[in-house]
Every structure is written in structure tokens, then in C-alpha cells.
Motif scaffolding. Structure first.
Motif, PDB file in Angstrom:
ATOM      1  N   GLU A   1     -32.498  29.998   6.631  1.00 40.51           N
ATOM      2  CA  GLU A   1     -33.377  29.910   5.468  1.00 40.51           C
ATOM      3  C   GLU A   1     -34.608  30.766   5.728  1.00 40.51           C
ATOM      4  OE1 GLU A   1     -33.640  28.661   2.160  1.00 40.51           O
ATOM      5  OE2 GLU A   1     -31.638  27.996   2.661  1.00 40.51           O
TER       6      GLU A   1
ATOM      7  N   MET B   1     -34.759  31.293   0.426  1.00 37.56           N
ATOM      8  CA  MET B   1     -33.494  31.949   0.191  1.00 37.56           C
ATOM      9  C   MET B   1     -32.642  31.827   1.439  1.00 37.56           C
ATOM     10  SD  MET B   1     -34.304  36.090   0.234  1.00 37.56           S
ATOM     11  CE  MET B   1     -32.784  36.946   0.404  1.00 37.56           C
ATOM     12  N   LYS B   2     -31.350  31.776   1.254  1.00 33.43           N
ATOM     13  CA  LYS B   2     -30.409  31.664   2.364  1.00 33.43           C
ATOM     14  C   LYS B   2     -29.968  33.077   2.756  1.00 33.43           C
ATOM     15  CE  LYS B   2     -27.537  28.821   4.634  1.00 33.43           C
ATOM     16  NZ  LYS B   2     -27.851  27.578   5.280  1.00 33.43           N
TER      17      LYS B   2
END
Length: 145
Positions: free
Chosen positions: A12, A1-2
Motif C-alpha cells: 500500500e 493505492m495498491k
């Protein structure tokens, strides 16, 4: 996920990297999800970056790095939610601050983390530790405009 952060930009992370502090931290009770990041310039320093607020990142260190005989006593009920089977499973970190006199660490309210269960708690030590313990041998960096 960012993860968007104001200090590190977009980074990240994996869901499994998130540490949950069910009660938040003192003064930041709404911030319950955090990720521990290494500092790219200083191997002693880590950053506890809030997943809930992109503008909150706390510098953290192992207290024994600077105070080798540091020990912390806490009520067992304070760490019971972490599911620790022994003291050796606990990772203890303290928040670092920059003051006009130098760098300090909060030895009174350490962060106790279970890496296995991916959770942590900020606890108040029974010991008579300082909230702002100056780190020996580290002078403040004075800057002029």
C-alpha cells in the motif's frame, strides 16, 4: 493505492509517496514514477521501487554512510528542475550493486531528490567518481548450490 511488486508483493502506498523522475533513470527512461521503501532487515538500505514496472526495484543507500567525504559536483542546469533553494534540501542516494568481489555503489551517477517537491533526477557527476566503487570492509557473500 495498491502497488504490485515482484520483490515485495502487494504494498500500500499513498499518491504523495510517489517520486517523479521526469527523465527516468539511465537505462530505464520509461520508469518515471518511483517510491522509496525502507528495508525491513537493514536500516542502511532503501529500495527505489518503480511504480511503472513491478519487476524493477533498485537498492539505494546514502553514499556518506560508506564514504564519509563523498561530495558530488553537478551542473546547476541538471538539478534546476528539482526546484531546490539550497544544497541542504537535496537528498543524495546512490544505487548499490552486488559483484563477485563485494558490494559496490555508483558514485558517478547519483540520484538527487527533492523530498519537498517529490521529484528527482539521476545526474552525472563532474567529479572523477567510479561507476562501481567497492564499499570498504564489505565482502561478497559467496553461495554454493
Amino acid at each position: 493505492m495498491k502497488l504490485a511488486t515482484t520483490r515485495f508483493g502487494g504494498i500500500e502506498i499513498l499518491e504523495r509517496d510517489i517520486l517523479t523522475f521526469a527523465d527516468g533513470l539511465i537505462g530505464m527512461e520509461a520508469c518515471r514514477r518511483w517510491v522509496l521503501l525502507a528495508d525491513s532487515h537493514n536500516e542502511t538500505l532503501g529500495w527505489l521501487q518503480s511504480v511503472d514496472r513491478e519487476d524493477v526495484a533498485l537498492p539505494v543507500v546514502s553514499p556518506r554512510r560508506f564514504i564519509p567525504d563523498y561530495q558530488v559536483r553537478v551542473a546547476s542546469r541538471d538539478v534546476a528542475p528539482l526546484g531546490l533553494e539550497s544544497d541542504s534540501q537535496a537528498q543524495v542516494l546512490v544505487v548499490m550493486s552486488h559483484t563477485p568481489d563485494g558490494l559496490t555503489v555508483n558514485l558517478k551517477a547519483p540520484l538527487v531528490i527533492s523530498l519537498e517537491h517529490r521529484c528527482g533526477r539521476q545526474v552525472v557527476a563532474k567529479d572523477d567518481h567510479a561507476v562501481q566503487q567497492r564499499i570498504p570492509g564489505v565482502e561478497a557473500v559467496r553461495r554454493s548450490a
